[in-house]
Design a protein around this motif. Sequence first.
Motif: not given
Ligand code: BTN
Length: 253
Positions: A22-25, A46-48, A50-54, A117-119
């Motif tokens: 699901d997410s490594t975090n 692969e993440q199903t 994946g979470r980002g900020r905010l 551009a975001k890397l």
């Molecule tokens: C952002 O919003 O810019 C942060 C993104 C972070 C993504 C990474 S991928 C590995 C780890 N696991 C997650 O679910 N999120 C972080």
Amino acid sequence: MTRQTGEPMPTDWPVQWHEVIDSTNEEARRVIAAGRASPGWIAAREQTAGRGRLSRTWISTPGNLFASALFPLARGVAEAAELPFVAALAVAEAAERLVPGLQARLKWPNDVRVNQAKLSGILIESVTQSAQVWAIVGIGINVRHAPDSLGQQVTSLASQGAAPGVNAETALEALREAFTAARILHSQGFDLILNHWLARAEALGERIVVGLPAGPVEGIFDGLEPDGALRLLRDDGQLSRVSAGDVRLVREG
Ligand code: BTN
């Protein structure tokens, strides 16, 4: 690399690879909750979920790198607050090692960008378990793909000229080395991290808009406070300290 104390450094921490997760975090959180935490990397092809900020979603297409570093923090939450800068520096240096000639820039607090551009995205979390604070440094690097992202330009190492052999595994290897170097610098002083971060900073001295819960605020990006907070010089001459928020460069529209 080993410090004189014999404490293993991030290069030597074990890596647990998952095909799909699901997410490594989230996995790091589960490991901590189960009382099984030790310094290491959790990576996935692969993440199903994946979470980002905010509370955003991080699109996690196979071919890119999704990894979380899990480690205990001697200075607790104060140290956790410094990690966005440490991690961003490490990702920038890893990217430059992987693609000769690439120039990675940093957008406050921890976006790594190339040609605006975001890397890469970085999501830092901390969890306290039995009085020990654990850091979860989640890092996504667009290695082979640049997934569409609303409202911003995205890029990948491949589209910046990475050789076909640059993949999630080689990206993690470079990241582990660069993260070790950044943590060594961090152990010598957070001011050193901030100086390196500032040398790569985007929009320093330029007009930016900071998205805050109370609404956007515009001003000049005037530098960083010793704790990493952004200094914003507003049009009325007042200096504001911003500890959390999203930065947009005015010149990018
Ligand atoms: C952002 O919003 O810019 C942060 C993104 C972070 C993504 C990474 S991928 C590995 C780890 N696991 C997650 O679910 N999120 C972080």
